[in-house]
Every structure is written in structure tokens, then in C-alpha cells.
Design an enzyme around this catalytic site. Structure first.
Site, PDB file in Angstrom:
ATOM      1  N   ARG A  29       6.605  -8.553  15.977  1.00  0.00           N
ATOM      2  CA  ARG A  29       7.135  -7.261  15.529  1.00  0.00           C
ATOM      3  C   ARG A  29       6.151  -6.156  15.873  1.00  0.00           C
ATOM      4  NH1 ARG A  29       6.901  -4.056  10.910  1.00  0.00           N
ATOM      5  NH2 ARG A  29       8.865  -2.976  10.490  1.00  0.00           N
ATOM      6  N   ASP A  35       0.819   5.142   1.783  1.00  0.00           N
ATOM      7  CA  ASP A  35       0.107   5.862   2.838  1.00  0.00           C
ATOM      8  C   ASP A  35      -0.583   7.078   2.206  1.00  0.00           C
ATOM      9  OD1 ASP A  35       1.151   4.002   4.583  1.00  0.00           O
ATOM     10  OD2 ASP A  35       2.768   5.302   5.290  1.00  0.00           O
ATOM     11  N   HIS A  84       0.847  -1.200   0.000  1.00  0.00           N
ATOM     12  CA  HIS A  84       0.000   0.000   0.000  1.00  0.00           C
ATOM     13  C   HIS A  84       0.875   1.239   0.000  1.00  0.00           C
ATOM     14  CE1 HIS A  84       1.080  -0.400   4.254  1.00  0.00           C
ATOM     15  NE2 HIS A  84       0.869   0.907   4.345  1.00  0.00           N
ATOM     16  N   HIS A 113       4.793   0.093  -0.047  1.00  0.00           N
ATOM     17  CA  HIS A 113       5.508  -0.718   0.944  1.00  0.00           C
ATOM     18  C   HIS A 113       4.610  -1.819   1.481  1.00  0.00           C
ATOM     19  CE1 HIS A 113       3.708   2.771   2.972  1.00  0.00           C
ATOM     20  NE2 HIS A 113       3.599   2.040   4.067  1.00  0.00           N
TER      21      HIS A 113
HETATM   22  C1  LIG Z   1      -4.588   8.646   8.880  1.00  0.00           C
HETATM   23  C2  LIG Z   1      -4.787   7.456   8.398  1.00  0.00           C
HETATM   24  C3  LIG Z   1      -3.837   6.675   7.522  1.00  0.00           C
HETATM   25  C4  LIG Z   1      -4.457   5.314   7.419  1.00  0.00           C
HETATM   26  C5  LIG Z   1      -5.872   5.728   7.431  1.00  0.00           C
HETATM   27  C6  LIG Z   1      -5.940   6.670   8.606  1.00  0.00           C
HETATM   28  O1  LIG Z   1      -7.078   7.462   8.590  1.00  0.00           O
HETATM   29  C7  LIG Z   1      -5.811   5.868   9.906  1.00  0.00           C
HETATM   30  C8  LIG Z   1      -5.137   4.519   9.712  1.00  0.00           C
HETATM   31  C9  LIG Z   1      -4.052   4.493   8.664  1.00  0.00           C
HETATM   32  C10 LIG Z   1      -3.678   3.111   8.129  1.00  0.00           C
HETATM   33  C11 LIG Z   1      -2.620   2.387   8.980  1.00  0.00           C
HETATM   34  C12 LIG Z   1      -2.275   1.029   8.338  1.00  0.00           C
HETATM   35  C13 LIG Z   1      -2.044   1.132   6.830  1.00  0.00           C
HETATM   36  C14 LIG Z   1      -3.169   1.991   6.176  1.00  0.00           C
HETATM   37  C15 LIG Z   1      -3.076   1.959   4.657  1.00  0.00           C
HETATM   38  C16 LIG Z   1      -4.486   1.515   6.720  1.00  0.00           C
HETATM   39  O2  LIG Z   1      -5.155   0.612   6.288  1.00  0.00           O
HETATM   40  O3  LIG Z   1      -4.790   2.233   7.847  1.00  0.00           O
HETATM   41  C17 LIG Z   1      -3.125   3.382   6.758  1.00  0.00           C
HETATM   42  C18 LIG Z   1      -4.099   4.426   6.213  1.00  0.00           C
HETATM   43  C19 LIG Z   1      -3.629   5.211   5.004  1.00  0.00           C
HETATM   44  O4  LIG Z   1      -2.480   5.672   4.958  1.00  0.00           O
HETATM   45  O5  LIG Z   1      -4.431   5.354   4.093  1.00  0.00           O
HETATM   46  O1  LIG Z   2       4.975  -2.027  10.209  1.00  0.00           O
HETATM   47  C1  LIG Z   2       5.582  -1.354   9.393  1.00  0.00           C
HETATM   48  O2  LIG Z   2       6.809  -1.312   9.328  1.00  0.00           O
HETATM   49  C2  LIG Z   2       4.829  -0.505   8.392  1.00  0.00           C
HETATM   50  C3  LIG Z   2       3.490  -0.050   8.873  1.00  0.00           C
HETATM   51  C4  LIG Z   2       2.762   0.718   7.827  1.00  0.00           C
HETATM   52  O3  LIG Z   2       3.064   0.653   6.667  1.00  0.00           O
HETATM   53  C5  LIG Z   2       1.629   1.562   8.212  1.00  0.00           C
HETATM   54  O4  LIG Z   2       1.231   1.580   9.400  1.00  0.00           O
HETATM   55  O5  LIG Z   2       1.098   2.253   7.318  1.00  0.00           O
HETATM   56 FE   LIG Z   3       2.083   2.241   5.508  1.00  0.00          FE
END
Ligand SMILES: C=C1C[C@]23C[C@@]1(O)CC[C@H]2[C@@]12CCC[C@@](C)(C(=O)O1)[C@H]2[C@@H]3C(=O)O
Ligand SMILES: O=C(O)CCC(=O)C(=O)O
Ligand SMILES: [Fe+2]
Length: 337
Positions: A281, A216, A214, A271
Site C-alpha cells: 500500500r 497529525d 496518532h 487514525h
Molecule cells: C510536518 C510533519 C508532520 C509529521 C511530522 C512532520 O514534521 C513530518 C512528518 C510527519 C509524520 C508523517 C507520519 C505520521 C506522523 C505522526 C509522523 O510520525 O511523521 C507525522 C507527523 C505529525 O503529524 O506529527
Molecule cells: O497511510 C495512510 O493512509 C495514513 C498516513 C498517515 O496517517 C500519515 O502520513 O500521517
Molecule cells: Fe497521519
């Protein structure tokens, strides 16, 4: 499809502590080899105190979309406190953690990653998402003993915000964003979120996926990864490159909002996270970016053709939440030649 966070909340959670073999729900066909390549380089290391830090960050973002940051000013003792609290949370019995489950349609709380519904298999991962105070969810887990957890998570977000502002100022200067378009940096308006990630030991790590590939959504993400490897980034022409934990260093990722605001000069980095047979982890990701109402667009330079249309942060987040893979291409302006 229903809203992404409703879908994520509807998944049947797995109690990792009671699982002795990999269930079919978590068995990915080819988790480790999406392109057959495996990169050998490593992301640049930047010393924030170096007088040339800004230029080094620019080069790292252009070529890798990520870098390790040293001399960042976040006390190791604070990171250790976050680790203690994350361990306290994720090692609880499943029924206690489920009390803090993210409710359908919302973002904060305990549960699988929000992107989970877009993948056919479940991830070997648990998360806890915090925006501001986590007290509503923490109280459900520890009715009389949540204060320390909340205090540490709030303090960590405060310190991360300061660091994110410093790095964002440098990056937006490189991008050429005008002062009036970055007034949100350093204000209480900016948006920040903290994601605690836990990847338990896995009986068949070769067939499992910690966190699926994914990008961010944020402008930038500041990530702490505790001792255990697992994070990999995709480098064009090289394949998946491991990002080994450097003691005390933080990893910074370029997110989609930076991709748009830099007109793709600083592309968001794809990533993923792999898992381990014997080691658990932890990682803590702080996502930083402009407020929801802010309009983002590529900088208006003479002679440079904008590759993305202007839109609010909220509009982009809604698009991404409905279709993560096509979000950036759906706001790309069609080339006329
Ligand atoms: C601020 C944010 C980024 C995120 C979506 C969110 O609103 C809260 C959770 C975040 C997260 C963390 C894990 C990976 C990710 C892709 C997900 O599923 O939830 C990211 C979101 C993002 O970057 O889109
Ligand atoms: O666990 C990690 O190193 C990456 C976590 C991550 O990609 C995320 O929280 O968006
Ligand atoms: Fe991420």
C-alpha cells in the site's frame, strides 16, 4: 528520552523484502482491537465545486474530523507520477534506501515514522519525508538520475499547497479567525511537508501495525491513498472506521493545530493504518499549517471560554515531539468550576 527524530533514526531498520515471517520486533499484542468496537459508517464525501462545500466541510469536521474530497482539481496524471516515483524509491534494495536515511535530529529523508519511538513495537512501514526540494536525499540514492523525482515531488507540493490554502480559507472562515490572523494562508511563509508512505505486504497482518494510532500535528492533512484499504479513523461511540479509497478522491484530516484554533469544535482525528498479506500500500500525506513563529489560540468570541492557551506553532510542535499523547491536554486551560 532523546529528541524524537534522533530516537526514530536509532531504530534498527528492517529489510522487508527479505522477511518471511513476522519478527518479534514487529509483533503487536492486539493491533486491531484497541476498544473492541468496529464502526460501520463512513466519512462524508464533499464535492469542492458544490456551492455548499464550506458548510459540508464544517459538518464533516465537527462530526468526523475527516472527509473525502472530490472535484479537488489535482490532476490524476500528477498523482500517478508521484506513485511511479514512490514505487521507484521504495522498491529499491534496502542498502540504496538507507543512503537517504533521515539524519538524527532532522525531519526529512527516508526512515520510520517520527512517532515510532513512542511505541514498544516497530511498524510495518517505511516513509520518506520531504520539505521543499528532496534533492539532498534523492542525490544520495540516484547520483545521476534524481531530477525527475525532485521535479514531480516539488510540483505535487505546489499543487497540494494551493488546494490546502483553499480548504484552509473555508475552515478558518467557519472557525471565525480574523483576517489579520490568517495572513499566512497563501503566503510563502506557511508550512507544508510531504510524507510518502509505503506498507509492504505482511506475512502476519493480524499481528502487525502499519502506522500506529496518532493525530497529525498540522492544521490539516490532505492524503492520497492508492487503491488498497488500510486507513482507519476512530469515531467516538463507533470505534475504528475504515476509510476506503474512492477512486480519484483525497482524504482530508483535521490536525491538532485546527483543534486548538477552533477551540475543539473541529477536533483532530485519531487514525491508524492496518496492513495486508498480499498487497502493498502507498499513501502520500501533505501536511499544511501556519509558520513556526505564528501564535495560535482559540478564536476570541464573547461568551466563549478558551480551552487552550495561546502558543507558537514551534512551541506546540516541540511539546508534541516530546509527548504526542499528552500534547493537547498539556496546553488545556484548567476549568475554574
Ligand atoms: C510536518 C510533519 C508532520 C509529521 C511530522 C512532520 O514534521 C513530518 C512528518 C510527519 C509524520 C508523517 C507520519 C505520521 C506522523 C505522526 C509522523 O510520525 O511523521 C507525522 C507527523 C505529525 O503529524 O506529527
Ligand atoms: O497511510 C495512510 O493512509 C495514513 C498516513 C498517515 O496517517 C500519515 O502520513 O500521517
Ligand atoms: Fe497521519
Amino acid at each position: 528520552m532523546a529528541n524524537i527524530s534522533e530516537e526514530a533514526a536509532n531504530r534498527i531498520p528492517l529489510d522487508f523484502s527479505s522477511v518471511k515471517s513476522l519478527p518479534d520486533s514487529h509483533a503487536w499484542p492486539h493491533p486491531g482491537c484497541s476498544d473492541g468496537l468496529s464502526g460501520s459508517g463512513s466519512i462524508p464525501v464533499v464535492d469542492l465545486m458544490d456551492p455548499n462545500a464550506m458548510e459540508a466541510i464544517g459538518l464533516a469536521c465537527e462530526s468526523w474530523g475527516a472527509f473525502q474530497l472530490n472535484n479537488h482539481g489535482i490532476p490524476l496524471s500528477l498523482i500517478e507520477q508521484v506513485e511511479v516515483q514512490a514505487t521507484r524509491l521504495f522498491t529499491l534494495p534496502a542498502h540504496r534506501k538507507f543512503k537517504a536515511q533521515r539524519s538524527p535530529g532532522s525531519i526529512t529523508g527516508y526512515g520510520p515514522a517520527l512517532i515510532s519511538p513512542f511505541f514498544p513495537k516497530s511498524m510495518w512501514h517505511e516513509g520518506f519525508t520531504i520539505i521543499g526540494s528532496p534533492s539532498d536525499h534523492a542525490k544520495r540514492i540516484w547520483p545521476y538520475d534524481h531530477a525527475r523525482f525532485c521535479e514531480i515531488m516539488e510540483n505535487y507540493q505546489k499543487q497540494m499547497k494551493k488546494l490546502a490554502e483553499e480548504v484552509t480559507r473555508m475552515i478558518l472562515k467557519l472557525v471565525g479567525v480574523r483576517d489579520e490572523e490568517k495572513e499566512w494562508v497563501g503566503s510563502s511563509e506557511s508550512s507544508g511537508a510531504l510524507q510518502l508512505n509505503w506498507y509492504p505486504p505482511c506475512p502476519e497482518p493480524e499481528r502487525a501495525m502499519g502506522l500506529a494510532p496518532h493525530t497529525d500535528t498540522s492544521l490539516l492533512t490532505i492524503l492520497y491513498q492508492a487503491q488498497t484499504s488500510g486507513l482507519e479513523i476512530l469515531k467516538q461511540g463507533e470505534g475504528w472506521v475504515p476509510v476506503r479509497p474512492h477512486p480519484g478522491a483525497l482524504v482530508v484530516h483535521a490536525g491538532d493545530l485546527l483543534h486548538v484554533m477552533s477551540n475543539a469544535r473541529f477536533p483532530s482525528v485519531l487514525h491508524r493504518v492496518t496492513v495486508n498479506r498480499t498487497r502493498q500500500r502507498y499513501s502520500f500525506a501533505y501536511f499544511y499549517g501556519p509558520p513556526q513563529h505564528c501564535v495560535i489560540s482559540p478564536p476570541a468570541f464573547q461568551n466563549s471560554v478558551p480551552r487552550f492557551r495561546a502558543l507558537t506553532v514551534k512551541e506546540y510542535m516541540d511539546i508534541k515531539a516530546n509527548n504526542p499523547d499528552l500534547a493537547l491536554s498539556s496546553i488545556t486551560i484548567a476549568s475554574t468550576h
